[in-house]
Design a protein around this motif. Structure first.
Motif, PDB file in Angstrom:
ATOM      1  N   CYS A 258       0.836  -1.203   0.000  1.00  0.00           N
ATOM      2  CA  CYS A 258       0.000   0.000   0.000  1.00  0.00           C
ATOM      3  C   CYS A 258       0.873   1.257   0.000  1.00  0.00           C
ATOM      4  O   CYS A 258       0.624   2.204  -0.750  1.00  0.00           O
ATOM      5  N   ASP A 259       1.886   1.274   0.863  1.00  0.00           N
ATOM      6  CA  ASP A 259       2.727   2.463   0.994  1.00  0.00           C
ATOM      7  C   ASP A 259       3.498   2.754  -0.285  1.00  0.00           C
ATOM      8  O   ASP A 259       3.600   3.916  -0.715  1.00  0.00           O
ATOM      9  N   THR A 260       4.066   1.723  -0.910  1.00  0.00           N
ATOM     10  CA  THR A 260       4.870   1.984  -2.106  1.00  0.00           C
ATOM     11  C   THR A 260       4.006   2.476  -3.260  1.00  0.00           C
ATOM     12  O   THR A 260       4.436   3.339  -4.032  1.00  0.00           O
ATOM     13  N   LEU A 261       2.792   1.966  -3.379  1.00  0.00           N
ATOM     14  CA  LEU A 261       1.883   2.468  -4.406  1.00  0.00           C
ATOM     15  C   LEU A 261       1.508   3.916  -4.146  1.00  0.00           C
ATOM     16  O   LEU A 261       1.524   4.756  -5.053  1.00  0.00           O
ATOM     17  N   ALA A 262       1.160   4.222  -2.898  1.00  0.00           N
ATOM     18  CA  ALA A 262       0.742   5.581  -2.567  1.00  0.00           C
ATOM     19  C   ALA A 262       1.883   6.577  -2.785  1.00  0.00           C
ATOM     20  O   ALA A 262       1.675   7.670  -3.331  1.00  0.00           O
ATOM     21  N   LEU A 263       3.104   6.212  -2.365  1.00  0.00           N
ATOM     22  CA  LEU A 263       4.236   7.116  -2.509  1.00  0.00           C
ATOM     23  C   LEU A 263       4.574   7.373  -3.977  1.00  0.00           C
ATOM     24  O   LEU A 263       4.842   8.518  -4.376  1.00  0.00           O
ATOM     25  N   ARG A 269       2.210  12.529  -9.398  1.00  0.00           N
ATOM     26  CA  ARG A 269       1.257  13.648  -9.455  1.00  0.00           C
ATOM     27  C   ARG A 269       1.863  14.955  -8.955  1.00  0.00           C
ATOM     28  O   ARG A 269       1.159  15.963  -8.835  1.00  0.00           O
ATOM     29  N   GLY A 270       3.150  14.938  -8.660  1.00  0.00           N
ATOM     30  CA  GLY A 270       3.816  16.157  -8.236  1.00  0.00           C
ATOM     31  C   GLY A 270       3.577  16.540  -6.795  1.00  0.00           C
ATOM     32  O   GLY A 270       3.839  17.683  -6.401  1.00  0.00           O
ATOM     33  N   LEU A 271       3.113  15.599  -5.969  1.00  0.00           N
ATOM     34  CA  LEU A 271       2.825  15.887  -4.568  1.00  0.00           C
ATOM     35  C   LEU A 271       3.981  15.525  -3.649  1.00  0.00           C
ATOM     36  O   LEU A 271       3.878  15.709  -2.432  1.00  0.00           O
ATOM     37  N   ASP A 272       5.054  15.010  -4.200  1.00  0.00           N
ATOM     38  CA  ASP A 272       6.203  14.566  -3.420  1.00  0.00           C
ATOM     39  C   ASP A 272       7.438  14.741  -4.282  1.00  0.00           C
ATOM     40  O   ASP A 272       7.346  14.686  -5.526  1.00  0.00           O
ATOM     41  N   ASP A 273       8.595  14.954  -3.647  1.00  0.00           N
ATOM     42  CA  ASP A 273       9.816  15.150  -4.430  1.00  0.00           C
ATOM     43  C   ASP A 273      10.843  14.044  -4.219  1.00  0.00           C
ATOM     44  O   ASP A 273      12.025  14.219  -4.524  1.00  0.00           O
ATOM     45  N   SER A 274      10.400  12.887  -3.718  1.00  0.00           N
ATOM     46  CA  SER A 274      11.327  11.770  -3.534  1.00  0.00           C
ATOM     47  C   SER A 274      11.874  11.313  -4.886  1.00  0.00           C
ATOM     48  O   SER A 274      11.181  11.408  -5.913  1.00  0.00           O
ATOM     49  N   LEU A 279      11.792   5.239  -5.491  1.00  0.00           N
ATOM     50  CA  LEU A 279      10.413   4.794  -5.300  1.00  0.00           C
ATOM     51  C   LEU A 279      10.102   3.584  -6.177  1.00  0.00           C
ATOM     52  O   LEU A 279       9.374   2.675  -5.756  1.00  0.00           O
ATOM     53  N   ARG A 280      10.638   3.569  -7.378  1.00  0.00           N
ATOM     54  CA  ARG A 280      10.419   2.416  -8.257  1.00  0.00           C
ATOM     55  C   ARG A 280      11.083   1.161  -7.683  1.00  0.00           C
ATOM     56  O   ARG A 280      10.499   0.070  -7.723  1.00  0.00           O
ATOM     57  N   ALA A 281      12.290   1.322  -7.157  1.00  0.00           N
ATOM     58  CA  ALA A 281      12.993   0.178  -6.570  1.00  0.00           C
ATOM     59  C   ALA A 281      12.242  -0.338  -5.342  1.00  0.00           C
ATOM     60  O   ALA A 281      12.102  -1.556  -5.154  1.00  0.00           O
TER      61      ALA A 281
END
Length: 298
Positions: A258-263, A269-274, A279-281
């Motif tokens: 759940c967390d990896t999908l949400a992040l 969508r431009g809501l995070d700059d990680s 994130l893909r890994a």
């Protein structure tokens, strides 16, 4: 002084000079990691972390105290503070002895490391919750899984539409062995990820970093972090070695997925700059098929 002001290298060097004689500005280099604190290399043997606001200061002071509580009790090294105080009014800092090892984001975690993580989970559960909470570690209720699953399913649709997720994996979100009930609360690191795990040359876990988000609560959160860091298959091995049953392991997989999908959805969508590669890994690791997944989700 504003909330956003960062310490300068000269300020960090001045803070460190009592504990590290001879250190100068040239020995101070920014690490570039940390959410509510700025981190710096100080020479070759120390790390300075400076909180940027009052909330971060509270968490950093609590972390220093918590590391003192768990340092000799959880079977893996944690950073040791050699100096602490304030770098500016109301802004905490700690100067820590640097631990050896390579970030788990940069190397694999072999069997020796998995054994160390399993031992850590066992020993964390033995730390008295009352002792941790007396230091200010907050209790946290287990996350609501039905709500997480609904949001994750929506995120999967948007991420798959961008070619970042294989929709054929979606059945793995509903791990058959998952149980609604959770075990009694324990001390939880609550932010295990590759950059917070150090691996020695012989494969041992040589450090677990950044305890600022620690809570007392659902131990499955740490297993989820291990899945994000080293993969779902290894996380299940670690959890089983630590005595977790199928239900707790399955819940941890669901949390991680759940967390990896949400992040990743938030980042797209431009809501995070990680960093997108990270994130893909993390998503690939958490969504590895395991023995707990239904055959059609493998």
């Amino acid at each position: 002084m504003t909330e956003e002001r960062l310490p300068t290298a000269a300020e960090v060097a001045l803070l460190a000079q009592d504990a590290v004689p001879g250190v100068g500005v040239a020995d101070v280099r920014p690490i570039g990691e940390g959410g509510d604190h700025a981190s710096w290399w100080v020479g070759t043997e120390h790390v300075a972390r400076c909180a940027l606001d009052r909330g971060g200061s509270e968490r950093l002071r609590r972390e220093v105290a918590l590391r003192g509580l768990v340092g000799d009790r959880i079977g893996v090294p944690v950073p040791r503070s050699v100096a602490s105080g304030e770098w500016a009014r109301g802004r905490a800092f700690t100067l820590d002895a640097r631990l050896d090892g390579v970030s788990a984001e940069l190397c694999s975690v072999p069997a020796a490391g998995e054994a160390g993580l399993a031992r850590m989970l066992v020993l964390l559960a033995e730390v008295p919750v009352a002792d941790a909470e007396a230091l200010g570690v907050p209790p946290e209720a287990p996350r609501n899984m039905p709500g997480l699953l609904r949001r994750a399913a929506a995120a999967a649709e948007s991420v798959a539409a961008r070619g970042e997720f294989d929709a054929a994996w979606l059945p793995r979100l509903h791990v058959p062995a998952a149980e609604a009930a959770t075990a009694p609360g324990t001390l939880v690191h609550n932010d295990i990820k590759g950059e917070h795990l150090l691996v020695a040359g012989d494969g041992r876990i040589s450090g677990v970093l950044d305890w600022t988000d620690a809570v007392t609560g659902d131990a499955a959160e740490d297993v989820a972090g291990i899945a994000i860091s080293v993969g779902a298959v290894a996380a299940v091995r670690v959890a089983e070695a630590a005595g977790f049953g199928p239900g707790a392991c399955a819940r941890a997989l669901q949390l991680a997925r759940c967390d990896t999908l949400a992040l990743l959805s938030d980042r797209l969508r431009g809501l995070d700059d990680s960093p997108l590669p990270l994130l893909r890994a993390q998503l690939r690791r958490a969504w590895e098929p395991t023995s707990l997944d239904a055959p059609h989700g493998a």
